[in-house]
Design a protein around this motif. Structure first.
Motif, mmCIF file in Angstrom:
data_model
loop_
_atom_site.group_PDB
_atom_site.id
_atom_site.type_symbol
_atom_site.label_atom_id
_atom_site.label_comp_id
_atom_site.label_asym_id
_atom_site.label_seq_id
_atom_site.Cartn_x
_atom_site.Cartn_y
_atom_site.Cartn_z
ATOM 1 N N ALA A 50 0.597 -1.351 -0.207
ATOM 2 C CA ALA A 50 0.150 -0.308 0.016
ATOM 3 C C ALA A 50 0.454 1.149 -0.274
ATOM 4 C CB ALA A 50 -0.865 -0.213 1.520
ATOM 5 N N GLY A 51 2.297 1.281 1.028
ATOM 6 C CA GLY A 51 2.893 2.730 0.773
ATOM 7 C C GLY A 51 3.432 2.837 -0.625
ATOM 8 N N LEU A 52 3.848 1.422 -1.048
ATOM 9 C CA LEU A 52 4.277 1.590 -2.611
ATOM 10 C C LEU A 52 3.695 2.053 -3.343
ATOM 11 C CD1 LEU A 52 6.859 1.206 -4.895
ATOM 12 C CD2 LEU A 52 5.878 -0.983 -4.958
ATOM 13 N N ALA A 53 2.328 2.068 -3.544
ATOM 14 C CA ALA A 53 1.176 2.441 -4.349
ATOM 15 C C ALA A 53 0.967 3.503 -3.755
ATOM 16 C CB ALA A 53 -0.233 1.626 -3.998
ATOM 17 N N LEU A 54 0.852 4.015 -2.738
ATOM 18 C CA LEU A 54 0.568 5.653 -2.593
ATOM 19 C C LEU A 54 1.881 6.465 -3.477
ATOM 20 C CD1 LEU A 54 -0.802 7.291 -1.028
ATOM 21 C CD2 LEU A 54 0.368 6.816 1.089
ATOM 22 N N LEU A 55 3.062 5.899 -3.146
ATOM 23 C CA LEU A 55 4.277 6.437 -3.408
ATOM 24 C C LEU A 55 4.545 6.363 -4.935
ATOM 25 C CD1 LEU A 55 7.377 7.236 -2.565
ATOM 26 C CD2 LEU A 55 8.175 4.839 -4.130
ATOM 27 N N VAL A 56 4.036 5.768 -5.134
ATOM 28 C CA VAL A 56 4.226 5.450 -7.025
ATOM 29 C C VAL A 56 2.624 6.890 -7.708
ATOM 30 C CG1 VAL A 56 3.110 4.508 -9.208
ATOM 31 C CG2 VAL A 56 4.559 3.348 -7.294
ATOM 32 N N GLY A 58 1.149 9.718 -5.861
ATOM 33 C CA GLY A 58 2.072 10.672 -5.152
ATOM 34 C C GLY A 58 2.972 10.804 -6.661
ATOM 35 N N ALA A 59 3.804 10.327 -6.896
ATOM 36 C CA ALA A 59 5.101 10.759 -8.183
ATOM 37 C C ALA A 59 3.480 10.687 -9.378
ATOM 38 C CB ALA A 59 5.980 9.454 -8.236
ATOM 39 N N VAL A 60 2.892 10.364 -9.678
ATOM 40 C CA VAL A 60 1.919 10.258 -10.316
ATOM 41 C C VAL A 60 1.222 11.913 -10.902
ATOM 42 C CG1 VAL A 60 0.079 9.537 -12.419
ATOM 43 C CG2 VAL A 60 2.398 7.755 -11.589
ATOM 44 N N ILE A 61 0.804 11.865 -9.589
ATOM 45 C CA ILE A 61 -0.310 13.438 -9.766
ATOM 46 C C ILE A 61 0.607 14.724 -9.148
ATOM 47 C CG2 ILE A 61 -2.058 11.826 -9.982
ATOM 48 C CD1 ILE A 61 -2.107 13.211 -6.408
ATOM 49 N N LYS A 62 2.199 14.016 -9.143
ATOM 50 C CA LYS A 62 3.129 15.324 -9.040
ATOM 51 C C LYS A 62 2.649 16.264 -7.243
ATOM 52 C CE LYS A 62 4.812 16.065 -13.260
ATOM 53 N NZ LYS A 62 4.197 15.506 -14.815
ATOM 54 N N LEU A 63 2.319 15.132 -6.694
ATOM 55 C CA LEU A 63 2.795 15.905 -5.114
ATOM 56 C C LEU A 63 3.143 15.184 -4.522
ATOM 57 C CD1 LEU A 63 0.494 17.561 -3.640
ATOM 58 C CD2 LEU A 63 -0.813 15.243 -3.159
ATOM 59 N N PRO A 65 4.680 15.282 -1.178
ATOM 60 C CA PRO A 65 4.224 15.138 0.170
ATOM 61 C C PRO A 65 3.592 13.932 0.571
ATOM 62 C CG PRO A 65 3.263 17.427 0.017
ATOM 63 C CD PRO A 65 4.056 17.039 -1.854
ATOM 64 N N LEU A 66 2.907 14.116 -0.630
ATOM 65 C CA LEU A 66 1.663 12.218 -0.799
ATOM 66 C C LEU A 66 2.879 11.272 -0.673
ATOM 67 C CD1 LEU A 66 -0.715 10.550 -0.528
ATOM 68 C CD2 LEU A 66 -1.025 11.274 -2.758
ATOM 69 N N ALA A 67 4.346 11.660 -2.033
ATOM 70 C CA ALA A 67 4.840 10.384 -2.176
ATOM 71 C C ALA A 67 5.967 10.351 -1.039
ATOM 72 C CB ALA A 67 5.729 11.000 -3.564
ATOM 73 N N VAL A 68 6.355 11.117 -0.115
ATOM 74 C CA VAL A 68 7.076 10.748 0.774
ATOM 75 C C VAL A 68 6.065 10.435 1.639
ATOM 76 C CG1 VAL A 68 8.209 12.099 2.583
ATOM 77 C CG2 VAL A 68 8.108 12.847 0.186
ATOM 78 N N ALA A 69 4.881 11.149 1.963
ATOM 79 C CA ALA A 69 4.136 9.521 3.039
ATOM 80 C C ALA A 69 3.978 8.627 2.513
ATOM 81 C CB ALA A 69 3.451 10.181 3.299
ATOM 82 N N GLY A 70 4.055 7.757 1.511
ATOM 83 C CA GLY A 70 3.920 6.638 0.862
ATOM 84 C C GLY A 70 5.609 6.115 1.305
ATOM 85 N N PHE A 71 6.247 6.426 1.212
ATOM 86 C CA PHE A 71 7.872 6.116 1.601
ATOM 87 C C PHE A 71 7.636 5.886 2.495
ATOM 88 C CE2 PHE A 71 12.435 7.447 2.698
ATOM 89 C CZ PHE A 71 13.366 5.860 1.849
ATOM 90 N N VAL A 72 7.625 7.444 3.532
ATOM 91 C CA VAL A 72 7.733 6.985 4.943
ATOM 92 C C VAL A 72 6.546 5.516 5.500
ATOM 93 C CG1 VAL A 72 6.809 7.536 6.895
ATOM 94 C CG2 VAL A 72 8.220 9.169 5.746
#
Length: 131
Positions: A50-56, A58-63, A65-72
């Protein structure tokens, strides 16, 4: 001390009767720390995905903070997975009425011995003729 034939037959009979009891089997399984560690490992793997999906996402929609949250989230779940894996592999035994655990080597304040502690132990345990 080996058991007599009669004691072995009684022991096998007790084993069979306990193995057939579903309530006893579920109680033993529920108190096994390795069972809980495996379950935490599976949950951590799901959260990692789920974190990987959140990271991807967040990167796709160019957001960012969302990508960083996914990484965390991925990092935290990976740490939980490693800890759960270590607990699942641990030879610690939990018995009714208390716990018994493996003997820890002599170290400072109960923690894992450092390399210096291990070298000192080796020095003390070397054969007498090599001094």
């Amino acid at each position: 001390m080996p058991l007599s034939e009669h004691e072995q037959r009684l022991f096998e009979q007790i084993e069979r009767s306990l193995a057939e009891d579903p309530k006893f089997a579920s109680a033993v399984r529920a108190s096994d720390p390795r069972f809980h560690a495996r379950r935490r490992l599976l949950v951590a793997a799901g959260v990692l995905i789920a974190g990987l999906a959140l990271l991807v996402y967040g990167a796709v929609i160019k957001l960012p903070p969302l990508a960083v949250a996914g990484f965390v989230v991925m990092l935290a779940s990976a740490a939980l997975a490693v800890q759960s894996h270590r607990r699942a592999q641990s030879p610690d035994l939990h018995v009714v009425g208390g716990t018994t655990s493996r003997r820890r080597p002599k170290g400072r304040s109960g923690r894992r011995p450092s390399i210096l502690d291990r070298m000192e132990d080796r020095w003390r345990q070397r054969p007498e003729g090599h001094r």
